[in-house]
Scaffold this motif. Structure first.
Motif, PDB file in Angstrom:
ATOM      1  N   ALA A  66      57.330 108.232  10.866  1.00 57.85           N
ATOM      2  CA  ALA A  66      57.940 107.128  10.091  1.00 57.85           C
ATOM      3  C   ALA A  66      58.746 106.246  10.686  1.00 57.85           C
ATOM      4  CB  ALA A  66      58.876 107.642   9.353  1.00 57.85           C
ATOM      5  N   LEU A  67      59.012 106.537  11.953  1.00 58.86           N
ATOM      6  CA  LEU A  67      59.942 105.468  12.938  1.00 58.86           C
ATOM      7  C   LEU A  67      58.854 104.512  13.374  1.00 58.86           C
ATOM      8  CD1 LEU A  67      62.606 105.778  13.502  1.00 58.86           C
ATOM      9  CD2 LEU A  67      61.795 106.885  15.802  1.00 58.86           C
ATOM     10  N   SER A  68      57.557 104.692  13.735  1.00 59.49           N
ATOM     11  CA  SER A  68      56.636 104.023  14.287  1.00 59.49           C
ATOM     12  C   SER A  68      56.318 102.817  13.121  1.00 59.49           C
ATOM     13  CB  SER A  68      55.158 104.709  14.867  1.00 59.49           C
ATOM     14  OG  SER A  68      54.929 105.263  13.819  1.00 59.49           O
ATOM     15  N   HIS A  69      56.165 103.263  12.019  1.00 62.24           N
ATOM     16  CA  HIS A  69      55.828 102.391  10.970  1.00 62.24           C
ATOM     17  C   HIS A  69      57.215 101.245  10.444  1.00 62.24           C
ATOM     18  CE1 HIS A  69      52.212 104.720  10.574  1.00 62.24           C
ATOM     19  NE2 HIS A  69      51.917 103.834   9.685  1.00 62.24           N
ATOM     20  N   SER A  70      58.132 101.843  10.528  1.00 61.49           N
ATOM     21  CA  SER A  70      59.364 101.153   9.986  1.00 61.49           C
ATOM     22  C   SER A  70      60.117 100.157  10.865  1.00 61.49           C
ATOM     23  CB  SER A  70      60.601 102.316   9.713  1.00 61.49           C
ATOM     24  OG  SER A  70      61.062 102.660  10.545  1.00 61.49           O
ATOM     25  N   ILE A  71      59.538 100.251  12.103  1.00 57.48           N
ATOM     26  CA  ILE A  71      60.274  99.451  13.002  1.00 57.48           C
ATOM     27  C   ILE A  71      59.600  97.829  12.958  1.00 57.48           C
ATOM     28  CG2 ILE A  71      60.931 100.997  14.823  1.00 57.48           C
ATOM     29  CD1 ILE A  71      58.208 100.203  16.276  1.00 57.48           C
ATOM     30  N   LEU A  72      58.537  97.759  12.043  1.00 55.48           N
ATOM     31  CA  LEU A  72      57.779  96.254  11.893  1.00 55.48           C
ATOM     32  C   LEU A  72      58.665  95.328  11.523  1.00 55.48           C
ATOM     33  CD1 LEU A  72      55.048  94.917  12.292  1.00 55.48           C
ATOM     34  CD2 LEU A  72      54.633  95.507   9.734  1.00 55.48           C
ATOM     35  N   PRO A  73      59.491  95.267  10.630  1.00 54.22           N
ATOM     36  CA  PRO A  73      60.435  94.234  10.345  1.00 54.22           C
ATOM     37  C   PRO A  73      61.030  94.090  11.584  1.00 54.22           C
ATOM     38  CG  PRO A  73      60.980  96.140   8.853  1.00 54.22           C
ATOM     39  CD  PRO A  73      59.807  96.412   9.610  1.00 54.22           C
ATOM     40  N   GLY A  74      61.595  94.751  12.113  1.00 59.05           N
ATOM     41  CA  GLY A  74      62.398  94.732  13.548  1.00 59.05           C
ATOM     42  C   GLY A  74      61.787  93.545  14.408  1.00 59.05           C
ATOM     43  N   VAL A  75      60.577  94.069  14.696  1.00 60.05           N
ATOM     44  CA  VAL A  75      59.663  93.396  15.445  1.00 60.05           C
ATOM     45  C   VAL A  75      59.403  92.109  15.065  1.00 60.05           C
ATOM     46  CG1 VAL A  75      57.508  93.235  16.556  1.00 60.05           C
ATOM     47  CG2 VAL A  75      58.677  95.440  16.099  1.00 60.05           C
ATOM     48  N   VAL A  76      59.104  91.740  13.859  1.00 59.74           N
ATOM     49  CA  VAL A  76      58.781  90.329  13.422  1.00 59.74           C
ATOM     50  C   VAL A  76      59.892  89.504  13.292  1.00 59.74           C
ATOM     51  CG1 VAL A  76      58.066  89.253  11.280  1.00 59.74           C
ATOM     52  CG2 VAL A  76      57.007  91.312  11.796  1.00 59.74           C
ATOM     53  N   ILE A  77      61.076  89.909  12.916  1.00 62.58           N
ATOM     54  CA  ILE A  77      62.340  89.156  12.951  1.00 62.58           C
ATOM     55  C   ILE A  77      62.661  88.723  14.376  1.00 62.58           C
ATOM     56  CG2 ILE A  77      64.953  89.216  12.645  1.00 62.58           C
ATOM     57  CD1 ILE A  77      64.325  91.134  10.150  1.00 62.58           C
ATOM     58  N   ALA A  78      62.428  89.840  15.382  1.00 63.40           N
ATOM     59  CA  ALA A  78      62.668  89.473  16.724  1.00 63.40           C
ATOM     60  C   ALA A  78      61.828  88.281  17.331  1.00 63.40           C
ATOM     61  CB  ALA A  78      62.681  90.509  17.640  1.00 63.40           C
ATOM     62  N   PHE A  79      60.529  88.377  16.742  1.00 63.43           N
ATOM     63  CA  PHE A  79      59.356  87.381  17.137  1.00 63.43           C
ATOM     64  C   PHE A  79      59.898  86.010  16.467  1.00 63.43           C
ATOM     65  CE2 PHE A  79      55.657  85.393  15.572  1.00 63.43           C
ATOM     66  CZ  PHE A  79      55.007  85.106  16.854  1.00 63.43           C
ATOM     67  N   MET A  80      60.395  85.996  15.195  1.00 61.04           N
ATOM     68  CA  MET A  80      60.848  84.959  14.574  1.00 61.04           C
ATOM     69  C   MET A  80      61.869  83.973  15.609  1.00 61.04           C
ATOM     70  SD  MET A  80      61.469  85.765  10.651  1.00 61.04           S
ATOM     71  CE  MET A  80      60.036  86.018   9.582  1.00 61.04           C
ATOM     72  N   LEU A  81      62.983  84.925  16.021  1.00 63.85           N
ATOM     73  CA  LEU A  81      64.075  84.468  16.591  1.00 63.85           C
ATOM     74  C   LEU A  81      63.692  84.016  18.036  1.00 63.85           C
ATOM     75  CD1 LEU A  81      66.763  86.825  15.278  1.00 63.85           C
ATOM     76  CD2 LEU A  81      66.271  84.368  14.606  1.00 63.85           C
ATOM     77  N   ALA A  82      62.879  84.882  18.683  1.00 59.86           N
ATOM     78  CA  ALA A  82      63.024  84.957  20.371  1.00 59.86           C
ATOM     79  C   ALA A  82      61.338  84.803  20.843  1.00 59.86           C
ATOM     80  CB  ALA A  82      63.619  85.839  20.786  1.00 59.86           C
ATOM     81  N   GLY A  83      60.392  84.756  19.860  1.00 63.14           N
ATOM     82  CA  GLY A  83      59.262  84.758  20.366  1.00 63.14           C
ATOM     83  C   GLY A  83      58.572  85.956  21.016  1.00 63.14           C
ATOM     84  N   THR A  84      57.639  86.032  21.768  1.00 69.62           N
ATOM     85  CA  THR A  84      57.009  87.399  22.033  1.00 69.62           C
ATOM     86  C   THR A  84      57.517  88.101  23.341  1.00 69.62           C
ATOM     87  OG1 THR A  84      55.454  85.909  23.534  1.00 69.62           O
ATOM     88  CG2 THR A  84      54.681  86.801  21.327  1.00 69.62           C
ATOM     89  N   GLY A  85      58.621  87.711  23.896  1.00 67.76           N
ATOM     90  CA  GLY A  85      59.181  88.465  24.939  1.00 67.76           C
ATOM     91  C   GLY A  85      59.484  90.057  24.509  1.00 67.76           C
ATOM     92  N   PRO A  86      59.117  90.975  25.058  1.00 71.51           N
ATOM     93  CA  PRO A  86      59.211  92.012  25.270  1.00 71.51           C
ATOM     94  C   PRO A  86      60.611  92.591  24.908  1.00 71.51           C
ATOM     95  CG  PRO A  86      58.255  91.796  27.533  1.00 71.51           C
ATOM     96  CD  PRO A  86      58.619  90.408  26.770  1.00 71.51           C
TER      97      PRO A  86
END
Lengths: 417, 254
Positions: A46-66
């Motif tokens: 579940a954890l591996s799937h549900s982190i997607l929105p977090g990753v996308v929002i971070a991507f919107m705000l800050a680009g692809t920085g790990p």
């Protein structure tokens, strides 16, 4: 290019990618041991799937920085965990349902967010889902190393709390360990491992990389420290081997690693010396043969010294004559019986062993009757227990060397060879 | 007895799961070096009583003192032996691993196992007669041996009070005998033992009897308190009307 040329190429030119994959596999394997033992596999998925929105929002705000993606993912993972435990605690929803609904909804929100990204920005969903170790940058390796070191250090430092809360949470609480805090520590480590492994195996398959190495280790050992080390190694091997094979055969890397891990699990499942299906089956079989051999001796003893008809023996034991002949021949080779004119006759050595079994049978009958079991039932129970004839002397002592069994038959004295 | 605090002193303990009380106003004074048996029907709150004392379930009201001490550190005087069903017998641990856990309360998360700790562990293994099984996996033991492993762990904790939660579930008569004998021995060594138990036939092995059915029905030496009246109050349905009334009240609140 040939297969081996490709393999060589991995070791010359793709060492960064190979090493990152192996480190990811090892970290997944290590943390996976606790996931298995605490029955958290579903939560991990579940954890591996549900982190997607977090990753996308971070991507919107800050680009692809790990680092930004990492923080976003951790936040989303934390939110999911909160949602799940809230649902469980304040409603009649059970844990598996709560997990099922939470992770799918979070994942879906992530997908919608991706579709609403502004034109011109490209979020590589496929890479996120299935992993792509060939796209690894040095900064990703740094990230993976940081997480790897964090997980290893935490497991070593907090070994006792992790161990104790996994095995016996009640005792852990009574000795002053905060079980909840340990749980959250583990969840954070799991989330960190999942996020760092996204680039190598992807969301869908990361749970297999977490579970499979630990399961391999679980088949091989009875001790947690050994299991942890083995899972670490197996994880690294699965990922490394998977990467090399995928590169050489031009297969997708994430799935190849997963399949390698799965194959290793299958091998362990069948061939583990302790718990492997094959060895368990073999031990079972060997014991059955052993019992059957003793039964052959027992019945042959009743027709001592002239011997017993093979056909008749097969009938009594309920075995095909051909099969019985195989076991009789084995006994002949061990010089326990002789086989002449279709008659099975005991030799001297055979007689000694048969006497052992008979003695054990009657001692067990006496013991069972002594313990208050119905005298008419003791024979059938003793039929099975007589094969444990190494305990006969102990029974004899405990019962004060009785001369007769409950049916009035003589208990033969111990024969010395 | 002035000056020597009781091993366990419970005052007005009330616990509820959800909104339904499981234990109501239980008060007990248990002197040290006693074998105490806690009996009652299913759902009487026997295990809950032990868990509430250990702080494993929140208390609505009530004070607990362990040897006159109510601080969180006082729990270290108590070793809890789990029910068999609470243990994952497939967990990758050997007998020695389990017994070593008992030292964790002293060592914390970081301190090394010293020579003294090793000695205490080996001694407890020997004392329980499981020294030769130390490297075996816990699944490969008989029911009685498995109980001994956890008693050894409690000894290693050097706790003065032992809580045993239904230790006789799923063990044979011989094992039960040997555990009862062991308990007498532990008592002689100065331990206080509280045991939750189903079986009323072994009461004469105990100094004190707690009869529980959501509230304290009786407490005292078995020969004094174990009588027909108390038995009826504990196991009979007299309290079921109270339960029903509580259920109604709870439903009205929803």
């Amino acid at each position: 290019m040939s297969f081996w040329e490709n393999v060589l190429l991995v070791f010359t030119s793709f060492r960064l990618e190979l090493f990152t994959s192996m480190l990811s596999g090892a970290t997944c394997g290590l943390i996976g041991c606790f996931v298995i033992l605490r029955r958290m596999a579903l939560i991990g998925d579940a954890l591996s799937h549900s982190i997607l929105p977090g990753v996308v929002i971070a991507f919107m705000l800050a680009g692809t920085g790990p680092l930004a993606m990492f923080l976003g993912a951790m936040l989303a993972g934390f939110l999911t965990t909160l949602c799940i435990s809230f649902l469980e605690r304040h409603n009649r929803v059970k844990e598996d349902s709560a997990i099922g609904v939470a992770f799918a909804v979070f994942f879906a929100v992530g997908i919608i967010l991706i579709s609403s990204l502004p034109r011109g920005t490209h979020f590589d969903l496929k890479c996120y889902l299935f992993g792509n170790p060939l796209a690894v940058q040095p900064s990703d390796l740094e990230m993976m190393m940081a997480v790897g070191v964090l997980v290893c250090a935490s497991v070593i430092l907090f070994y006792r709390p992790l161990f104790l809360t996994s095995f016996d949470p009640i005792m852990a609480t009574t000795v002053g360990i905060d079980v909840k805090r340990v749980h959250y520590l583990l969840m954070s480590l799991l989330a960190a491992t999942v996020v760092a492994s996204l680039l190598t195996v992807g969301v869908i398959m990361v749970v297999a990389m977490i579970i499979a190495p630990g399961l391999v280790a679980y088949q091989l050992t009875d001790r947690l420290p050994v299991m942890l080390v083995l899972a670490f190694v197996v994880g690294a091997v699965s990922a490394g081997l998977g990467f090399v094979v995928s590169f050489a055969l031009n297969w997708p890397p994430g799935p190849t690693m997963t399949v390698v891990a799965g194959i290793l699990f299958l091998i362990a499942l069948f061939f583990s010396p302790k718990y492997g299906v094959l060895f368990q089956w073999y031990r079972h079989h060997r014991a059955r043969v052993h019992f059957l051999e003793e039964d052959i001796l027992k019945y042959a003893a009743r027709h001592y010294p002239e011997g017993m008809d093979l056909e008749r023996l097969a009938e009594i034991l309920g075995v095909e004559t051909r099969r019985l002949l195989r076991y009789v021949r084995r006994l002949v080779r061990r010089n326990m019986v002789s086989l002449r004119d279709g008659k099975v006759a005991l030799t001297g050595a055979g007689k000694v062993l048969a006497n052992e079994v008979l003695r054990a049978h009657r001692l067990w009958e006496s013991y069972l009757a002594h313990k208050g079991i119905d005298i008419h039932k003791v024979h059938d129970i003793a039929e099975a227990l007589e094969h444990a004839h190494q305990m006969a002397d102990e029974l004899d002592d405990a019962l004060g060397s009785p001369k007769e069994d409950p049916h009035g038959k003589e208990i033969p004295p111990k024969t010395s060879c | 007895m002035e000056g020597t605090p009781n091993a366990l002193s419970i005052t007005n303990l009330t616990v509820s799961y959800g909104k339904v009380p499981v234990l109501r106003g239980v008060s007990l004074e248990i002197p040290s070096c006693q074998n105490v048996c806690i009996v009652g029907p299913n759902g009487a709150g026997k295990s809950t009583l032990l868990k509430a004392v250990l702080g494993l379930v929140p208390r609505d009201t009530g004070e607990v003192e362990i040897f006159g001490d109510s601080s969180p550190l006082a729990y270290r005087q108590i070793a809890y032996l789990p029910q068999r069903s609470q243990i994952d017998w497939d967990f990758p641990v050997t007998v020695r691993d389990v017994v070593r856990m008992g030292r964790y309360s002293r060592l914390g998360a970081f301190r090394w196992f010293g020579r003294e700790d090793r000695r205490v562990v080996e001694e407890a293994l020997e004392q329980m007669g499981i020294g030769d099984l130390a490297d075996r996996h816990i699944r490969l033991l008989s029911g009685g041996q498995q109980q001994r492993v956890f008693i050894a762990r409690a000894l290693v904790q050097e706790a003065r009070i032992l809580f045993m939660d239904e230790p006789f579930v799923g063990v044979d008569a011989t094992t039960q005998e040997s555990i009862l004998a062991l308990i007498q021995k532990l008592k002689a060594e100065g331990k206080t033992i509280l045991m939750v138990n189903h079986d009323l036939e072994i009461l004469d092995h105990f100094d004190l009897l707690v009869m529980l059915n959501k509230q304290l029905i009786a407490f005292g030496p078995p020969e004094e308190v174990y009588n027909e009246r108390n038995h009826r109050l504990t196991y009979g349905g007299l309290l079921s009307r109270v339960d029903r009334a509580e259920m109604e009240l709870w439903r009205a609140k929803r």
